[in-house]
Design an enzyme around this catalytic site. Structure first.
Site, PDB file in Angstrom:
ATOM      1  N   LYS A  29      -3.337  -1.478  15.900  1.00 40.88           N
ATOM      2  CA  LYS A  29      -2.851  -0.664  17.017  1.00 40.88           C
ATOM      3  C   LYS A  29      -3.938  -0.504  18.058  1.00 40.88           C
ATOM      4  CE  LYS A  29       0.445   2.339  14.794  1.00 40.88           C
ATOM      5  NZ  LYS A  29       0.270   2.337  13.350  1.00 40.88           N
TER       6      LYS A  29
ATOM      7  N   ASP B 158     -17.151   5.483  13.904  1.00 44.64           N
ATOM      8  CA  ASP B 158     -15.894   5.441  13.158  1.00 44.64           C
ATOM      9  C   ASP B 158     -15.364   4.010  13.065  1.00 44.64           C
ATOM     10  OD1 ASP B 158     -13.539   5.911  11.882  1.00 44.64           O
ATOM     11  OD2 ASP B 158     -12.813   7.448  13.259  1.00 44.64           O
TER      12      ASP B 158
ATOM     13  N   GLU C  37       0.828  -1.210   0.000  1.00 50.86           N
ATOM     14  CA  GLU C  37       0.000   0.000   0.000  1.00 50.86           C
ATOM     15  C   GLU C  37       0.864   1.262   0.000  1.00 50.86           C
ATOM     16  OE1 GLU C  37      -1.684   1.864   3.345  1.00 50.86           O
ATOM     17  OE2 GLU C  37      -1.214   0.218   4.709  1.00 50.86           O
TER      18      GLU C  37
ATOM     19  N   SER D  37     -13.254   1.693  10.245  1.00 53.90           N
ATOM     20  CA  SER D  37     -12.495   1.804   8.995  1.00 53.90           C
ATOM     21  C   SER D  37     -13.145   1.008   7.862  1.00 53.90           C
ATOM     22  CB  SER D  37     -11.074   1.290   9.204  1.00 53.90           C
ATOM     23  OG  SER D  37     -10.386   1.277   7.976  1.00 53.90           O
ATOM     24  N   ALA D  38     -13.124   1.607   6.671  1.00 51.54           N
ATOM     25  CA  ALA D  38     -13.612   0.902   5.476  1.00 51.54           C
ATOM     26  C   ALA D  38     -12.759  -0.330   5.165  1.00 51.54           C
ATOM     27  CB  ALA D  38     -13.622   1.858   4.281  1.00 51.54           C
ATOM     28  N   ASP D  39     -11.579  -0.421   5.793  1.00 56.79           N
ATOM     29  CA  ASP D  39     -10.742  -1.617   5.600  1.00 56.79           C
ATOM     30  C   ASP D  39     -11.508  -2.887   5.976  1.00 56.79           C
ATOM     31  OD1 ASP D  39      -8.716   0.172   5.017  1.00 56.79           O
ATOM     32  OD2 ASP D  39      -7.541  -0.240   6.827  1.00 56.79           O
TER      33      ASP D  39
ATOM     34  N   VAL E 108      -5.443   0.413   2.997  1.00 54.60           N
ATOM     35  CA  VAL E 108      -5.617  -1.039   2.913  1.00 54.60           C
ATOM     36  C   VAL E 108      -6.833  -1.366   2.035  1.00 54.60           C
ATOM     37  CG1 VAL E 108      -6.235  -3.099   4.248  1.00 54.60           C
ATOM     38  CG2 VAL E 108      -4.464  -1.537   5.095  1.00 54.60           C
TER      39      VAL E 108
ATOM     40  N   LYS F 179      -5.198  10.705   0.697  1.00 50.86           N
ATOM     41  CA  LYS F 179      -5.426   9.363   1.261  1.00 50.86           C
ATOM     42  C   LYS F 179      -6.672   8.780   0.581  1.00 50.86           C
ATOM     43  CE  LYS F 179      -6.900   7.331   5.664  1.00 50.86           C
ATOM     44  NZ  LYS F 179      -7.249   7.647   7.063  1.00 50.86           N
TER      45      LYS F 179
END
Ligand code: PSU
Ligand code: MN
Length: 305
Positions: free
Chosen positions: A159, A138, A25, A140-142, A106, A86
């Protein structure tokens, strides 16, 4: 259909010769590490993959194309341009259609890798469910991408800026298997132990490849998380990193950071607050992931689809 893909000479040659390829990435380069260590690390990571018998394909959006494999100049531009965007799933059409400079997350890298026929993707850490997501929403779209796009993602876990337990619950709901390499536990990026177990421990590339092939041969679309702990000698002390993450999270809340800025803000603050020590850990774990990913790509290659 128009092809948006543009392969570098090295990746084009690998495709023609049928060699194993590993996607990388670029948000980690533009938003995850400072210049010039970011460009230096990106090159080193690519070399780890070559030395292990696979071909690296760093992915970014440049000039209205999905570039699969970057030249030295492209890597340098991406790593040193403060205005690189991003790019996650949502942003991909905008950045392509407007011919802007984009660094893929990602999620977006998985999309591009699948389009390019690449089965293995190496990164540092994936996005996840943020702490407080029950009010911020919130997530992540990952994670949605892992649910639907068939690429194996090698990472060092997530993390603890995130809610690791909820991230694993979310992955379970969406049927995304989480493998662990060399230990039963799911790693927490800077440290080897998150306190949570992965779903399945599979240590050898052959076992990992057999698992992944079986999933896809069953018609079970979607990704696989291959979590690989940071090497012990490069791990951070849990107490130290916890305190720093706590402070960074507090500052993000105080400054009302939202949306796609949240993760880059936290990553940058953690780096500052550790006086750069987190960066050394970050670099070490990405290189280790590159080795595991390259070996997996080679093993998958021997188990044709
Ligand atoms: N986590 C890290 N390092 C990173 C990222 C996440 O430890 O560089 C980047 C990756 O590109 C990941 C993205 O896909 O942040 C997730 O952003 P968000 O939380 O906004 O979905
Ligand atoms: Mn987010």
């Amino acid at each position: 259909m128009q092809s948006f893909l543009l392969f570098s000479p090295e990746v084009a040659a690998a495709r023609a010769a049928g060699k194993p390829i590993v996607a990388l990435e670029s948000t980690i380069i533009s938003h995850g590490m400072p210049y010039p260590q970011n460009v230096h690390t990106a090159r080193e990571v690519e070399q780890v993959i070559r030395d292990a018998g696979a071909v690296p394909a760093t992915i970014a959006i440049i000039g209205g194309k999905i570039c699969v494999g970057l030249s030295e100049d492209q890597l340098e531009t991406l790593g040193s341009s403060p205005d690189a965007i991003k790019v996650s799933r949502r942003d991909l059409p905008y950045v392509l259609a407007q011919a802007r400079l984009g660094a893929t997350t990602v999620a977006a890298t998985m999309i591009c890798a699948e389009l390019a026929g690449i089965e293995v993707f190496v990164t540092g850490g994936i996005g996840g469910v943020h702490r407080g997501a029950e009010t911020s929403f919130d997530i992540s779209a990952d994670l949605q991408e892992l649910a639907q796009t068939s690429v194996a993602v090698v990472c060092a876990g997530v993390k603890s800026i995130l809610d690791i337990g909820l991230t694993l619950e979310y992955l379970e709901t969406h049927g995304v298997p989480v493998l662990a390499v060399g230990q039963p536990g799911f790693p927490a990026f800077f440290t080897r132990d998150s306190g949570f177990k992965a779903d399945f421990q599979l240590d050898s590339p052959e076992e990992q490849a057999a698992f992944i092939r079986t999933k896809w041969q069953l018609g079970l679309k979607g990704g696989v998380v291959v979590s690989n702990p940071v090497p012990a000698e490069s791990a951070m002390a849990p107490d130290e990193i916890d305190a720093i993450i706590h402070q960074a999270l507090g500052e993000a809340q105080q400054q009302a950071v939202t949306g796609k800025q949240v993760t880059p803000f936290l990553l940058a603050r953690i780096k500052e607050l550790t006086g750069g020590r987190s960066l050394a850990t970050n670099i070490a774990l990405v290189k280790h992931n590159a080795l595991v990913g390259a070996r997996l790509a080679v093993a998958l290659h021997h188990k044709a689809a």
